[in-house]
Motif scaffolding. Structure first.
Motif, PDB file in Angstrom:
ATOM      1  N   PHE A  67       3.242  -3.333  33.551  1.00 49.71           N
ATOM      2  CA  PHE A  67       4.232  -4.398  33.518  1.00 49.71           C
ATOM      3  C   PHE A  67       5.450  -3.912  32.741  1.00 49.71           C
ATOM      4  O   PHE A  67       5.330  -3.113  31.804  1.00 49.71           O
ATOM      5  CB  PHE A  67       3.681  -5.647  32.826  1.00 49.71           C
ATOM      6  CG  PHE A  67       2.831  -6.522  33.691  1.00 49.71           C
ATOM      7  CD1 PHE A  67       3.401  -7.341  34.658  1.00 49.71           C
ATOM      8  CD2 PHE A  67       1.450  -6.551  33.537  1.00 49.71           C
ATOM      9  CE1 PHE A  67       2.618  -8.168  35.461  1.00 49.71           C
ATOM     10  CE2 PHE A  67       0.652  -7.363  34.321  1.00 49.71           C
ATOM     11  CZ  PHE A  67       1.241  -8.174  35.291  1.00 49.71           C
ATOM     12  N   GLY A  84       7.646  -8.630  31.573  1.00 47.92           N
ATOM     13  CA  GLY A  84       6.702  -9.108  32.568  1.00 47.92           C
ATOM     14  C   GLY A  84       7.284  -9.451  33.917  1.00 47.92           C
ATOM     15  O   GLY A  84       6.561  -9.899  34.803  1.00 47.92           O
ATOM     16  N   PHE A  89       6.500  -5.090  37.908  1.00 49.57           N
ATOM     17  CA  PHE A  89       5.256  -4.349  37.789  1.00 49.57           C
ATOM     18  C   PHE A  89       5.386  -3.059  38.584  1.00 49.57           C
ATOM     19  O   PHE A  89       5.846  -3.077  39.727  1.00 49.57           O
ATOM     20  CB  PHE A  89       4.077  -5.165  38.307  1.00 49.57           C
ATOM     21  CG  PHE A  89       2.759  -4.450  38.196  1.00 49.57           C
ATOM     22  CD1 PHE A  89       2.064  -4.445  37.003  1.00 49.57           C
ATOM     23  CD2 PHE A  89       2.224  -3.772  39.277  1.00 49.57           C
ATOM     24  CE1 PHE A  89       0.851  -3.783  36.886  1.00 49.57           C
ATOM     25  CE2 PHE A  89       1.015  -3.106  39.180  1.00 49.57           C
ATOM     26  CZ  PHE A  89       0.326  -3.113  37.981  1.00 49.57           C
ATOM     27  N   VAL A 104       7.500  -9.627  40.011  1.00 45.69           N
ATOM     28  CA  VAL A 104       6.459 -10.593  39.684  1.00 45.69           C
ATOM     29  C   VAL A 104       6.961 -12.022  39.855  1.00 45.69           C
ATOM     30  O   VAL A 104       6.246 -12.895  40.345  1.00 45.69           O
ATOM     31  CB  VAL A 104       5.962 -10.364  38.239  1.00 45.69           C
ATOM     32  CG1 VAL A 104       4.912 -11.399  37.848  1.00 45.69           C
ATOM     33  CG2 VAL A 104       5.405  -8.950  38.091  1.00 45.69           C
ATOM     34  N   TRP A 112       5.404 -11.312  43.705  1.00 46.41           N
ATOM     35  CA  TRP A 112       4.940  -9.931  43.837  1.00 46.41           C
ATOM     36  C   TRP A 112       5.523  -9.236  45.073  1.00 46.41           C
ATOM     37  O   TRP A 112       4.896  -8.372  45.673  1.00 46.41           O
ATOM     38  CB  TRP A 112       3.412  -9.853  43.850  1.00 46.41           C
ATOM     39  CG  TRP A 112       2.817 -10.261  42.529  1.00 46.41           C
ATOM     40  CD1 TRP A 112       2.530 -11.528  42.121  1.00 46.41           C
ATOM     41  CD2 TRP A 112       2.487  -9.397  41.439  1.00 46.41           C
ATOM     42  NE1 TRP A 112       2.025 -11.517  40.847  1.00 46.41           N
ATOM     43  CE2 TRP A 112       1.970 -10.225  40.409  1.00 46.41           C
ATOM     44  CE3 TRP A 112       2.544  -8.019  41.236  1.00 46.41           C
ATOM     45  CZ2 TRP A 112       1.537  -9.700  39.187  1.00 46.41           C
ATOM     46  CZ3 TRP A 112       2.111  -7.512  40.022  1.00 46.41           C
ATOM     47  CH2 TRP A 112       1.620  -8.349  39.019  1.00 46.41           C
ATOM     48  N   SER A 170      -2.947  -3.169  33.023  1.00 47.64           N
ATOM     49  CA  SER A 170      -1.841  -3.700  32.237  1.00 47.64           C
ATOM     50  C   SER A 170      -1.965  -5.214  32.122  1.00 47.64           C
ATOM     51  O   SER A 170      -2.195  -5.900  33.118  1.00 47.64           O
ATOM     52  CB  SER A 170      -0.501  -3.322  32.882  1.00 47.64           C
ATOM     53  OG  SER A 170       0.594  -3.685  32.067  1.00 47.64           O
ATOM     54  N   HIS A 179      -0.243  -8.837  31.230  1.00 49.31           N
ATOM     55  CA  HIS A 179       1.072  -9.469  31.213  1.00 49.31           C
ATOM     56  C   HIS A 179       1.440  -9.858  29.783  1.00 49.31           C
ATOM     57  O   HIS A 179       0.596 -10.364  29.042  1.00 49.31           O
ATOM     58  CB  HIS A 179       1.078 -10.707  32.115  1.00 49.31           C
ATOM     59  CG  HIS A 179       2.438 -11.269  32.384  1.00 49.31           C
ATOM     60  ND1 HIS A 179       3.132 -12.031  31.457  1.00 49.31           N
ATOM     61  CD2 HIS A 179       3.254 -11.182  33.468  1.00 49.31           C
ATOM     62  CE1 HIS A 179       4.298 -12.386  31.948  1.00 49.31           C
ATOM     63  NE2 HIS A 179       4.399 -11.878  33.169  1.00 49.31           N
ATOM     64  N   LYS A 234      -5.326  -8.141  40.706  1.00 48.56           N
ATOM     65  CA  LYS A 234      -4.809  -9.037  39.667  1.00 48.56           C
ATOM     66  C   LYS A 234      -5.902  -9.992  39.218  1.00 48.56           C
ATOM     67  O   LYS A 234      -6.500 -10.698  40.015  1.00 48.56           O
ATOM     68  CB  LYS A 234      -3.597  -9.819  40.189  1.00 48.56           C
ATOM     69  CG  LYS A 234      -2.987 -10.790  39.171  1.00 48.56           C
ATOM     70  CD  LYS A 234      -1.633 -11.309  39.637  1.00 48.56           C
ATOM     71  CE  LYS A 234      -1.753 -12.253  40.825  1.00 48.56           C
ATOM     72  NZ  LYS A 234      -2.269 -13.585  40.393  1.00 48.56           N
TER      73      LYS A 234
END
Length: 461
Positions: A106, A110, A113, A127, A131, A424, A426, A443
């Motif tokens: 990220f 945030g 990505f 994001v 996405w 990673s 957020h 995710k």
């Protein structure tokens, strides 16, 4: 926590009791308390009695009644609420590529990505826009795989490295979605093998790790020639290059925003601390951190200039305080096993319970597998969890989350069909993304029922 102490092999409750803080007798316990414990008047059940964790509903009621006298939640109050919602549900698949995933990150805010894959692909996802792929980059002069990527602080540029002495920089702020190296866009090559005023006559190197400085003016890189490089982007030249270890340097990072202190980890099993203000006259490490039995694959800084964690091929994560570092050590006093190759052989059983005779780490975490590739580990975000957890990929196709101070394994995220090299969290929400050799970007979130509560909490904090 003694050497070799581990978290439970079975996932435990995400609610860690107050007694957990007593397992680590160090000021990092107090620092974590300050970042993730609620105000005492919000957590008190009876006069003089405090029981943690306290439910978000009770905290909200006491906030509305102004128990703390502030009329609002402090950052620590917010972290206490949000850290209750671990990203352990799912996953949903963001993308599926035909090659192994090596990097997933990220941006600091945030909003973006970045994912890097073995066969020359780097994708940047927006994001905030569901996405959507914002930039699809085809890498230039790739050798074997993308080993690392880094976004500039202003999110305008990205650098990527491979098993080559040349790192490339791409303008990701352009309007072009497809960025094919030197076809649709120029990917400038920064040659770390080129001569400079501090030339040591090194041969071509392979870059394992590259990072932007906080101000975006420099890059630091770790290489296979046992050296660390600092590249001045304004002058377009190497400003510092120095032999740092006795073997491959797998990882390097800045200790904090000042950019003066750097941490490095190597296949020689050592973590080292470097002060750039001393390197011009003395190319010696400011200190050495000893405790790993095998090579170090990754280092993450807590950002306070004191604490860091490292992942090791001895199948452990270690927590360090640089104030305990040795200043006169030149090599690892432990004789490593020369018969074992982490890329293709399981870690020998007879080594799993051995402690380094000179271990100075604060704590050791076990349970995950550091095999096949340079598995990465991180502190959980300060904004939402108070850095209460550490998390790591694993060669057993999972992501592990440990409580920093108790050592307990609080979550194990299993879905992938290949080693998870990178993952990673957020910075603001309970969302974690993992990338694996199966080509899947997955995710993880909190459950639907918790999500509603978490969203409400985020709105009214």
């Amino acid at each position: 926590m003694e050497c070799g102490a581990t978290g439970s092999t079975e996932p435990s409750s995400t609610q860690v009791s107050d007694e957990a803080w007593d397992h680590l007798h160090h000021d990092i316990a107090q620092l974590t308390r300050l970042q993730s414990e609620p105000h005492k008047l919000l957590s008190r059940r009876l006069p003089g009695l405090s029981t943690l964790p306290i439910s978000p509903v009770e905290m909200l009621a006491r906030r509305e009644a102004n128990f703390s006298g502030r009329g609002r939640f402090s950052p620590a109050d917010s972290c206490h609420v949000l850290s209750r919602y671990l990203p352990e549900n799912g996953p949903s698949v963001i993308d599926k590529m035909d090659s192994s995933g090596y990097v997933s990150q990220f941006s600091p805010d945030g909003s973006l990505f970045v994912a890097g894959f073995q066969e020359s692909h780097i994708r940047i996802y927006n994001v905030d826009r569901g996405w959507k792929v914002q930039k699809d980059i085809r890498a230039r002069s790739l050798r074997w795989t993308i080993t690392d990527v880094s976004l500039s602080p202003n999110k305008s540029f990205l650098v990527y490295a491979s098993l080559s002495p040349i790192i490339h920089i791409v303008n990701i702020a352009s309007s072009t979605t497809e960025s094919v190296a030197n076809v649709t866009e120029i990917h400038d090559g920064l040659d770390l093998s080129a001569g400079n005023d501090n030339d040591y006559g090194h041969q071509a190197c392979n870059i394992f790790s590259v990072k932007f400085s906080t101000d975006g003016r420099e890059l630091i890189a770790a290489s296979s020639d046992a050296s660390i490089y600092v590249y001045d982007l304004g002058a377009n030249r190497i400003s510092i290059r120095f032999p740092a270890h006795r073997s491959d340097v797998n990882t390097v990072c800045f200790a904090d925003e000042s950019g003066h202190i750097m941490y490095s980890g190597s296949d020689d099993g050592l973590c080292k601390v470097w002060d750039r203000r001393c390197l011009i006259k003395n190319e010696q490490a400011s200190g050495v951190l000893v405790g790993h039995l095998e090579g170090v694959t990754f280092i993450d800084s807590r950002g306070d200039g004191r604490h860091l964690i490292s992942n090791g091929k001895d199948q452990t994560i270690k927590l360090w305080d640089i104030r305990k570092m040795s200043s006169n050590l030149t090599q690892n006093p432990y004789e490593r096993s020369s018969q074992w190759d982490y890329r293709c052989i399981e870690y020998p059983d007879h080594l799993k319970n051995i402690c380094h005779p000179s271990d100075i780490s604060l704590a050791t975490f076990k349970g995950h597998a550091v095999l096949r590739t340079l598995i990465r580990c991180y502190f959980s975000p300060a904004n939402s969890t108070g850095q209460k957890y550490i998390y790591t990929g694993s060669a057993d196709n999972s992501v592990y989350i440990y409580d920093l101070l108790s050592g307990a394994e609080v979550a194990k995220l299993s879905y992938h069909d290949g080693p998870v090299r990178d993952c990673s969290w957020h910075p603001d929400f309970p969302t974690l993304v993992s990338s694996s050799w199966d080509g899947v970007i997955a995710k993880w979130d909190f459950s639907d029922s918790s999500q509603n509560q978490g969203t409400d909490s985020c709105v009214i904090l």
